[in-house]
Write a protein that holds these residues in place. Structure first.
Motif: not given
Length: 290
Positions: A148-149, A254-257, A265-270
């Motif tokens: 995560q960032n 936010t998740n690292v792509p 499948k990784v969520s991009s929603t902060p």
């Protein structure tokens, strides 16, 4: 007939008067001395130069020790040149340093190593040695690397020089550090670690509802607040002549792509974690909270 018959000419060399004969031992010593006159093959005297003499001086055995140093040996240096008493002192000092280094390396190793029998039995002693001077921000094994960032952001209620009160927008302090690091061959320790370690410190001493979970929670709050207030003052968030009355901090995670070849499948929603407002007393904005 006698050589003097006829009354002319000097006496022949064979008949010249000679001193007492030197013994064999005297002739040997005299022949060995440089720069002396020795008998030549005809019984006369001849000069012998010192540079023509090879080997050790007379009376000195080959390889004999002169002035405490064997012939042909290099002078001693370093610890070997010390007297025995100082050699013992130097050896003891080296032993103490070696023991101290081994203890330090062992303590740090146990601190970063996974939980084991030794750390379970002596964890308190290890932590007392490591914290705060030798705190480590890494582990020997990382079974769960960060994916995560996390960005730390802050806003403030300010009062401008003309008395107007307003709330600033969110300042992304992590993004500011990132811009200072990008393209910088020698980024500062402050840009790389100060804000990140302050947030880790706070998150480790509070639960998800921002409640204290240990005795260091108050220190973590003060440390984080000091940093964000200093950043706001440096950027003149309140304007020239204005003051900062209170601040609020939040994190944006936010998740690292996932890589292109992955099917995950990784969520991009902060995800935001918003901390409560921290009021600042008079004078706290001059270098942060005290």
């Amino acid at each position: 007939m006698n050589a003097y018959d006829g009354g002319a000419g000097p006496p022949r060399e064979a008949d010249a008067p000679r001193g007492p004969e030197a013994s064999a031992e005297e002739r040997r010593v005299r022949d060995d001395l440089p720069g002396v006159r020795t008998e030549d093959a005809r019984g006369g005297l001849a000069d012998v130069r010192s540079e023509d003499v090879q080997g050790d001086p007379p009376g000195v055995r080959p390889g004999a020790v002169q002035d405490g140093t064997p012939a042909g040996a290099e002078p001693r240096g370093g610890v070997a040149a010390l007297s025995p008493r100082y050699q013992v002192v130097a050896a003891l000092a080296l032993a103490v340093v070696a023991v101290a280094v081994c203890v330090h390396v062992g303590m740090v190793f146990l601190h970063v190593a996974p939980s084991n029998t030794v750390t379970k039995a002596h964890g308190k002693a290890i932590d007392e040695y490591v914290y705060p001077e030798f705190e480590q921000n890494w582990k020997l094994f990382a079974p769960n690397p960060l994916q995560q960032n996390i960005a730390v952001q802050v806003r403030a209620d300010v009062r401008t020089a003309d008395g107007t009160a307003r709330t600033t927008g969110w300042f992304d302090l992590s993004a500011q550090d990132g811009r200072g690091i990008d393209g910088n061959l020698v980024p500062s320790h402050t840009q790389q670690n100060e804000l990140r370690r302050a947030w880790d410190f706070y998150a480790g001493s509070h639960d998800s509802d921002n409640r204290s979970t240990g005795p260091r929670s108050t220190l973590a709050e003060t440390y984080l607040c000091n940093i964000v207030v200093l950043r706001l003052e440096r950027g003149e968030a309140a304007g020239r002549g204005g003051t900062i009355e209170r601040v609020q901090v939040r994190s944006r995670t936010t998740n690292v792509p996932a890589p292109s070849w992955s099917t995950d499948k990784v969520s991009s929603t902060p995800v935001y974690r918003v901390l409560p407002w921290w009021p600042l007393a008079a004078g706290d904005t001059e270098g942060g909270m005290r």
